[in-house]
Design an enzyme around this catalytic site. Structure first.
Site, PDB file in Angstrom:
ATOM      1  N   ASP A   1      -2.526 -10.914  -2.220  1.00  0.00           N
ATOM      2  CA  ASP A   1      -3.090 -10.378  -0.983  1.00  0.00           C
ATOM      3  C   ASP A   1      -4.569 -10.056  -1.230  1.00  0.00           C
ATOM      4  OD1 ASP A   1      -1.763  -8.787   1.652  1.00  0.00           O
ATOM      5  OD2 ASP A   1      -3.685  -7.984   0.974  1.00  0.00           O
TER       6      ASP A   1
ATOM      7  N   HIS B   1      -6.178  -7.536  -0.386  1.00  0.00           N
ATOM      8  CA  HIS B   1      -6.346  -6.113  -0.665  1.00  0.00           C
ATOM      9  C   HIS B   1      -5.592  -5.762  -1.940  1.00  0.00           C
ATOM     10  CE1 HIS B   1      -6.439  -6.679   3.790  1.00  0.00           C
ATOM     11  NE2 HIS B   1      -7.578  -6.030   3.618  1.00  0.00           N
TER      12      HIS B   1
ATOM     13  N   ASP C   1      -4.441 -13.274   3.869  1.00  0.00           N
ATOM     14  CA  ASP C   1      -5.706 -12.658   4.275  1.00  0.00           C
ATOM     15  C   ASP C   1      -6.908 -13.010   3.404  1.00  0.00           C
ATOM     16  OD1 ASP C   1      -4.387 -11.144   2.370  1.00  0.00           O
ATOM     17  OD2 ASP C   1      -4.360  -9.288   3.548  1.00  0.00           O
TER      18      ASP C   1
ATOM     19  N   HIS D   1       0.817  -1.216   0.000  1.00  0.00           N
ATOM     20  CA  HIS D   1       0.000   0.000   0.000  1.00  0.00           C
ATOM     21  C   HIS D   1       0.855   1.271   0.000  1.00  0.00           C
ATOM     22  CE1 HIS D   1      -3.529  -2.407   0.415  1.00  0.00           C
ATOM     23  NE2 HIS D   1      -3.184  -2.850   1.601  1.00  0.00           N
TER      24      HIS D   1
END
Length: 312
Positions: A158, A160, A235, A121
């Site tokens: 991931d 996200h 995740d 991120h």
């Protein structure tokens, strides 16, 4: 020859156990890999923390200086999710150095794994979402600058979106970004990867793999990579606190072996990084993160692509 696995004690910045980010998973993962015989007690590949010159290849000089001097503005610390003190700065430098070393070991031996990394991120100007520096972006830029590779593929699994990675490389044709993620999860404002695969909430193992593998093949055809960075975030697991998908342990293993096996069959080195995973049960979480190291160990021990073709 054992699979090269990278670890540094500074990967664990020793947060309070009540913190939302489960920092102690990095130490527990290292313990598990030794306990289960995947790494001899003295068998770690230990990285050098990334120098500022490496970090500035992917991040602005202003932001790098703010982190290294523990002077990150409060609004950026809020977006990251924790204060950036000297210990966090060292951890972030060590993770970047770890991913550079993992990539170089992968180029030498075909496959290597970090026990941290995947902080996807962080964008050029600032960190966000538990990501201080974008280690994959730093490593890719270091290897490109040193002409160790010409083209790179980032396979980000991931849950996200890898928004920071996508933004850093949006104008860099040498790096192709693939992100497969939950459509409704963080970040609310998505970037544009070279290829985004957005998944509906709650999908399980089979549907996930059905979406991933064609995207992986398409990304390979488009990028013709010399090296793949594989973000093996756990995740997407059904029990993850911050995920919205429903993969099982077996599904994560199938995913990791499928991605690594695809790259190995294509004869392209793979550098695996840890990615996200969020649980209060640190032992269970660390064991979940160890799946990629187990998958990579199995693939590393398998015959090479050339040997498989000769046997066929």
């Amino acid at each position: 020859m054992p699979l090269p696995i990278v670890h540094h004690p500074a990967f664990d910045a020793r947060f309070d156990p009540a913190h939302r980010f489960p920092m102690s998973k990095f130490s527990r993962l290292a313990e598990i890999l030794v306990e289960d015989g995947l790494v001899p007690a003295d068998g770690w590949q230990v990285p050098v923390p990334a120098p500022a010159a490496w970090l500035r290849l992917a991040h602005s000089a202003t932001y790098v200086d703010q982190v290294l001097n523990a002077a990150v503005p409060r609004e950026i610390e809020k977006a990251i999710g924790f204060p950036v003190d000297e210990r966090v700065a060292l951890r972030s430098r060590a993770a970047c150095g770890g991913t550079v070393l993992t990539a170089r070991l992968a180029l030498e031996q075909g496959l290597a794994c970090n026990t941290a990394g995947g902080s996807h991120h962080a964008r050029r100007e600032a960190g966000a979402g538990f990501s201080v520096f974008n280690d994959v972006a730093v490593a890719a830029r270091v290897l490109l600058a040193d002409r160790e590779v010409n083209r790179v593929l980032v396979v980000d699994c991931d849950v996200h979106q890898g928004d920071g990675t996508a933004r850093i490389f949006e104008d860099d044709e040498r790096v192709f970004t693939l992100s497969i993620h939950a459509a409704k999860n963080y970040p609310s404002e998505k970037a544009r990867s070279d290829l985004d695969v957005e998944l509906s909430d709650g999908i399980g193992d089979a549907t996930y793999l059905d979406a991933l593998m064609p995207a992986l093949a398409q990304s390979f055809d488009a990028s013709l990579p010399d090296l793949v960075f594989f973000n093996a975030g756990v995740d997407p697991h059904a029990e993850d606190r911050l995920g919205r998908l429903s993969l099982s342990d077996e599904g994560l293993m199938a995913r990791d072996r499928a991605v690594i096996g695809f790259c190995r069959e294509a004869g392209v080195p793979v550098a695996c990084v840890l990615g996200g995973g969020y649980s209060r049960d640190i032992d269970a979480l660390a064991r979940r993160h160890s799946i990629v190291h187990r998958a990579a160990t199995a693939e590393f021990s398998a015959p090479s692509a050339g040997a498989r073709r000769r046997e066929a």
